[in-house]
Write a protein that holds these residues in place. Structure first.
Motif, PDB file in Angstrom:
ATOM      1  N   PHE A   1       0.845  -1.191   0.000  1.00 18.84           N
ATOM      2  CA  PHE A   1       0.000   0.000   0.000  1.00 18.84           C
ATOM      3  C   PHE A   1       0.883   1.244   0.000  1.00 18.84           C
ATOM      4  O   PHE A   1       1.929   1.276   0.647  1.00 18.84           O
ATOM      5  N   SER A   2       0.442   2.267  -0.692  1.00 16.48           N
ATOM      6  CA  SER A   2       1.070   3.578  -0.588  1.00 16.48           C
ATOM      7  C   SER A   2       0.319   4.381   0.467  1.00 16.48           C
ATOM      8  O   SER A   2      -0.876   4.143   0.703  1.00 16.48           O
TER       9      SER A   2
ATOM     10  N   LYS B   1     -11.182   7.301   0.337  1.00 21.69           N
ATOM     11  CA  LYS B   1     -11.413   5.961  -0.188  1.00 21.69           C
ATOM     12  C   LYS B   1     -10.213   5.069   0.068  1.00 21.69           C
ATOM     13  O   LYS B   1     -10.354   3.912   0.504  1.00 21.69           O
ATOM     14  N   GLU B   2      -9.015   5.589  -0.184  1.00 20.23           N
ATOM     15  CA  GLU B   2      -7.803   4.797   0.056  1.00 20.23           C
ATOM     16  C   GLU B   2      -7.634   4.483   1.539  1.00 20.23           C
ATOM     17  O   GLU B   2      -7.262   3.365   1.911  1.00 20.23           O
ATOM     18  N   LEU B   3      -7.895   5.471   2.388  1.00 19.92           N
ATOM     19  CA  LEU B   3      -7.780   5.227   3.825  1.00 19.92           C
ATOM     20  C   LEU B   3      -8.783   4.160   4.263  1.00 19.92           C
ATOM     21  O   LEU B   3      -8.434   3.242   5.028  1.00 19.92           O
TER      22      LEU B   3
ATOM     23  N   PRO C   1      -2.153   6.613   2.162  1.00 18.23           N
ATOM     24  CA  PRO C   1      -3.425   7.060   1.576  1.00 18.23           C
ATOM     25  C   PRO C   1      -3.497   8.573   1.420  1.00 18.23           C
ATOM     26  O   PRO C   1      -3.106   9.327   2.321  1.00 18.23           O
ATOM     27  N   LYS C   2      -3.999   8.996   0.282  1.00 21.91           N
ATOM     28  CA  LYS C   2      -4.197  10.425   0.014  1.00 21.91           C
ATOM     29  C   LYS C   2      -5.671  10.800  -0.015  1.00 21.91           C
ATOM     30  O   LYS C   2      -6.010  11.975   0.051  1.00 21.91           O
ATOM     31  N   THR C   3      -6.536   9.791  -0.120  1.00 24.65           N
ATOM     32  CA  THR C   3      -7.976  10.053  -0.201  1.00 24.65           C
ATOM     33  C   THR C   3      -8.705   9.260   0.872  1.00 24.65           C
ATOM     34  O   THR C   3      -8.182   8.290   1.419  1.00 24.65           O
TER      35      THR C   3
ATOM     36  N   GLU D   1     -10.193   1.728   2.478  1.00 22.43           N
ATOM     37  CA  GLU D   1      -9.837   0.406   1.964  1.00 22.43           C
ATOM     38  C   GLU D   1      -8.653  -0.196   2.719  1.00 22.43           C
ATOM     39  O   GLU D   1      -8.658  -1.380   3.076  1.00 22.43           O
ATOM     40  N   GLN D   2      -7.654   0.634   2.986  1.00 23.07           N
ATOM     41  CA  GLN D   2      -6.473   0.133   3.693  1.00 23.07           C
ATOM     42  C   GLN D   2      -6.783  -0.168   5.155  1.00 23.07           C
ATOM     43  O   GLN D   2      -6.338  -1.183   5.707  1.00 23.07           O
TER      44      GLN D   2
ATOM     45  N   PRO E   1      -5.940  12.853   4.674  1.00 22.54           N
ATOM     46  CA  PRO E   1      -6.580  12.659   3.367  1.00 22.54           C
ATOM     47  C   PRO E   1      -7.890  13.412   3.257  1.00 22.54           C
ATOM     48  O   PRO E   1      -8.474  13.840   4.261  1.00 22.54           O
TER      49      PRO E   1
END
Length: 418
Positions: free
Chosen positions: A159-160, A166-168, A162-164, A170-171, A289
């Motif tokens: 994982f990179s 949604k990414e936060l 999170p910037k958004t 999901e992770q 994010p």
């Protein structure tokens, strides 16, 4: 063993505190021993700074009076003292959101801009000390929320950071399920910290709560609901642990550094203790994010003001000049892990090697927004924290847009003075 300060350093301190003797401080009366009142020092860095002052100023000794950790409780004790017009407090460590209220009530004194090197401070930080065109305090520490994350776990799952949202999400969900730890937490107890977390979510969604001058409710219901639902869904889906409804700054800091969270929103002061914890060398920080990219934090920190009822105002002003000097600001960072207000310290290569988060923090502070300069801020914060707390608590019966609409109506009543 008694501690002595070297003669050369004593001379430097004396020089630093008298370098602006030409500035107009004569209107402040009274010298002698005084009291600095401020929130609890959780990193034990303040007293050594006071010791340096006291060794150079034996006739104007500073005594540290620590108030509770929570900002709400600090304010309550200060207000009780100031309403009684007591002279027990001299230098006040004010949360940046109190400037308007304390100035409007006549509890603090306006200061001369030329007495302090404000041009070398971060511009948004200086704005927090100004109300109706006057300087009422001097920035001492700044603050902007950061996202702490377990870089070892992210690397393991490729994982990179999170910037958004949604990414936060999901992770956090994935790490919660695979490692049986909390996905994400902030400060979700019903107090000022929850108001900050909600404000950051609203701002990140492109909205605001009040106008910059605090005279009008400008909350866009759709944008505010988007920010609220991001948090509500985290609790509903389980990647924000329900126990975080009891978290203030310290509880969330401990949960992260004890390995019980994959992500945590906290202030920069949590960085230092984490480097000496079970997650040392296994964590990093990034900007908060937002829906479509990095979010917008709420500007925090402390400003130093002079009580209008102090009998030692001249000593108080001199102390503030000393305490906000460049060298002391360096110590605020290196010994207290608090963000300084001098812009040049964020670009110091030596400090960046020691505190690699400084470039991220500088971006976060410069992109953060001050909370509204409202003389009714305490009431505003109470309404927000109460409404958001109810929305985050199971069984989540009230729709987010209804919560926001009701909150907006209550805020409008406060601002209009009904």
């Amino acid at each position: 063993m008694r501690r002595f300060i070297p003669i050369a350093l004593t001379m430097i301190l004396l020089s630093a505190c008298s370098a602006a003797d030409a500035q107009p401080t004569d209107r402040f009366g009274g010298s002698g021993p005084f009291t600095l009142v401020i929130g609890r020092d959780t990193t034990a860095y303040l007293q050594p700074l006071l010791d340096r002052w006291n060794q150079a100023h034996p006739e104007e000794r500073a005594t540290l009076l620590e108030l509770p950790e929570a900002a709400d409780e600090q304010r309550a004790q200060m207000v009780a003292n100031l309403q009684a017009k007591s002279d027990r407090y001299d230098v006040l460590g004010l949360d940046v959101v109190w400037t308007a209220e304390f100035a409007d009530a006549g509890w603090i004194l306006p200061l001369e801009r030329g007495t302090f090197p404000l041009g070398r401070f971060l511009p948004p930080v200086v704005d927090t000390a100004v109300y109706r065109g006057k300087l009422w305090a001097v920035p001492y520490t700044s603050n902007a929320g950061l996202l702490y994350y377990r870089k070892d776990l992210l690397a393991k799952h490729k994982f990179s950071p999170p910037k958004t949202w949604k990414e936060l999400r999901e992770q956090a969900r994935a790490l919660h399920a695979k490692h049986r730890i909390g996905g994400y937490a902030g400060q979700f107890l019903a107090y000022e910290g929850l108001t900050v977390n909600f404000t950051e979510a609203v701002q990140s969604a492109g909205g605001q709560i009040l106008s910059p001058d605090g005279t009008k409710v400008t909350m866009d219901v759709a944008k505010a609901t988007s920010g609220l639902n991001f948090l509500v869904n985290g609790f509903r889906e389980g990647w924000i642990p329900v126990e975080s409804l009891t978290y203030k700054e310290e509880e969330s800091r401990l949960a992260f550094q004890e390995g019980r969270l994959a992500f945590a929103r906290n202030w920069p002061h949590a960085y230092g203790p984490a480097t000496a914890s079970s997650v040392a060398d296994r964590f990093a920080v990034t900007r908060l994010p937002g829906p479509n990219g990095p979010g917008t934090g709420a500007l925090g920190g402390y400003n130093l003001a002079v009580s209008a009822f102090s009998k030692r105002q001249k000593s108080a002003v001199e102390f503030i000049r000393y305490f906000t000097s460049l060298e002391n600001q360096r110590r605020v960072l290196t010994e207290g892990s608090f963000p300084p207000v001098w812009a040049e310290l964020y670009d110091d290569p030596e400090l960046i090697r020691r505190f690699p988060y400084l470039p991220v923090l500088k971006q976060s502070i410069l992109s953060a927004r001050p909370r509204p300069a409202s003389a009714n801020y305490e009431q505003v914060s109470l309404v927000i924290a109460s409404a958001v707390s109810n929305a985050l608590t199971p069984p989540f019966e009230e729709a987010g847009d209804d919560v926001v609409a009701s909150m907006k109506s209550q805020l409008d009543e406060i601002i209009r003075g009904r």
